[in-house]
Design an enzyme around this catalytic site. Structure first.
Site, PDB file in Angstrom:
ATOM      1  N   PRO A   2     -23.614  42.021   6.880  1.00 18.39           N
ATOM      2  CA  PRO A   2     -23.234  41.596   8.233  1.00 18.39           C
ATOM      3  C   PRO A   2     -24.473  41.470   9.122  1.00 18.39           C
ATOM      4  O   PRO A   2     -25.366  42.305   9.058  1.00 18.39           O
ATOM      5  CB  PRO A   2     -22.300  42.704   8.723  1.00 18.39           C
ATOM      6  N   GLU A   3     -24.524  40.414   9.903  1.00 17.29           N
ATOM      7  CA  GLU A   3     -25.613  40.255  10.857  1.00 17.29           C
ATOM      8  C   GLU A   3     -25.158  40.786  12.211  1.00 17.29           C
ATOM      9  O   GLU A   3     -24.002  41.183  12.378  1.00 17.29           O
ATOM     10  CB  GLU A   3     -26.031  38.785  10.918  1.00 17.29           C
ATOM     11  N   LYS A  54     -28.175  47.106  14.598  1.00 17.70           N
ATOM     12  CA  LYS A  54     -26.929  47.052  13.810  1.00 17.70           C
ATOM     13  C   LYS A  54     -26.305  48.431  13.615  1.00 17.70           C
ATOM     14  O   LYS A  54     -25.452  48.626  12.758  1.00 17.70           O
ATOM     15  CB  LYS A  54     -27.195  46.369  12.465  1.00 17.70           C
ATOM     16  N   HIS A 102     -12.603  51.959  -2.441  1.00 19.79           N
ATOM     17  CA  HIS A 102     -13.894  51.804  -1.763  1.00 19.79           C
ATOM     18  C   HIS A 102     -13.974  52.584  -0.457  1.00 19.79           C
ATOM     19  O   HIS A 102     -14.976  52.507   0.253  1.00 19.79           O
ATOM     20  CB  HIS A 102     -14.172  50.318  -1.479  1.00 19.79           C
ATOM     21  N   ARG A 121     -20.828  49.243  -2.257  1.00 14.89           N
ATOM     22  CA  ARG A 121     -22.092  49.558  -2.936  1.00 14.89           C
ATOM     23  C   ARG A 121     -22.745  50.852  -2.465  1.00 14.89           C
ATOM     24  O   ARG A 121     -23.779  51.252  -2.987  1.00 14.89           O
ATOM     25  CB  ARG A 121     -23.040  48.366  -2.812  1.00 14.89           C
ATOM     26  N   ARG A 271     -36.431  34.813   1.121  1.00 18.57           N
ATOM     27  CA  ARG A 271     -35.023  34.468   1.320  1.00 18.57           C
ATOM     28  C   ARG A 271     -34.813  32.969   1.229  1.00 18.57           C
ATOM     29  O   ARG A 271     -35.700  32.187   1.571  1.00 18.57           O
ATOM     30  CB  ARG A 271     -34.551  34.925   2.719  1.00 18.57           C
TER      31      ARG A 271
END
Ligand SMILES: [Zn+2]
Length: 281
Positions: A2-3, A54, A102, A121, A271
């Site tokens: 997520p940005e 963030k 999860h 993850r 990237r």
């Protein structure tokens, strides 16, 4: 990952439902995802939700706060009967029953409502911290690009000092927070500056144009609720719409909105980078 616009969107949604909620229980399903002493939050009432870079901060009325970092695959999902709010990495957990395999942490408000921290993850985390510890963590992050303290003069001082490509300067969270790969690609296209340019070759007016473009794409991202690039069944209140309005990101072979030339994709600063080789100079 997520940005910033996606994280800001999660914060705004949680602000609508969490303040006033009292924590009846905190269930840690995965030790690695949590740092702190559970009893320090029990009985505490949530007073506010805020953000630095963030990092999501959930304020309690007992001087403690949760800091949450979603990292690659984290999600925060609030569930109260049929009502769901939240966001983060798009997976089936957005719509399926929770807790799931999860779910790493469950915030139980004792009134039938829950907040689930899910993370496939396990790079993300939730920490229960004092105000001083929060400030220490916050001090590691530069202000957001859209913060008024980030001026052309500020960016210019950094641009002058480095021979790195401009793309990696924009991605450097020690200089400015909030510009991830999608928004950097779009800001460079909007400013018509090549991602390959060495920072030191930028003029003051180009730096100004680039900062204005960076602020514009990020503000648009926040207005649209961020970008949900991965395909997933749409759920109201979860996915953002920026991906429908991207300038270059993911548009390899399509026409540049500035000049009509074909957008190309190359690896720059580690990237996948989308840009227009004709008008971005
Ligand atoms: Zn172009």
């Amino acid at each position: 990952m997520p940005e910033l616009p996606e994280v800001e969107t999660v914060v705004r949604r949680l602000q609508e439902v969490l303040p006033g909620k009292q924590l009846a229980n905190l269930i840690v399903h995965k030790e690695k995802s949590f740092e702190g002493t559970v009893k320090d939050c029990l009985g505490g009432t949530i007073t506010d939700i805020s953000r630095k870079a963030k990092l999501i901060r959930i304020h309690l009325n007992n001087e403690m706060s949760f800091l949450v970092h979603l990292k690659m695959t984290g999600q925060l999902i609030y569930v109260d009967g049929e009502t769901r709010f939240g966001g983060g990495h798009p997976t089936a957990d957005w719509v399926e029953s929770l807790p799931s395999g999860h779910t790493r942490i469950t915030f139980d408000f004792g009134d039938g409502s829950f907040l689930f921290f899910n993370d496939q993850r396990i790079f993300g985390w939730v920490r229960l911290l004092t105000a001083t510890e929060v400030q220490h963590e916050f001090s590691k992050y530069a202000p957001d690009v859209i913060d008024e303290v980030i001026s052309t003069h500020y960016l210019w001082q950094h641009v002058l000092k480095t021979n790195r490509v401009i793309k990696s300067v924009l991605l450097d969270s020690k200089i400015m927070s909030g510009l991830g790969n999608i928004y950097v690609c779009d800001a460079l296209n909007l400013a018509q500056i090549s991602p390959y340019r060495r920072a030191t070759t930028l003029s003051y007016s180009e730096t100004e144009r680039l900062l204005d473009a960076s602020k514009a794409v990020l503000e648009k991202g926040i207005t649209l609720g961020g970008a949900t690039i991965e395909h997933f069944r749409h759920v109201d209140g979860f996915s953002g719409d920026y991906q429908k309005e991207v300038l270059v990101y993911g548009r390899e072979g399509e026409a540049c909105f500035n000049c009509g030339a074909k957008i190309i994709k190359e690896k720059i600063a580690g990237r996948g980078t989308y840009f227009c080789p004709a008008c971005q100079i």
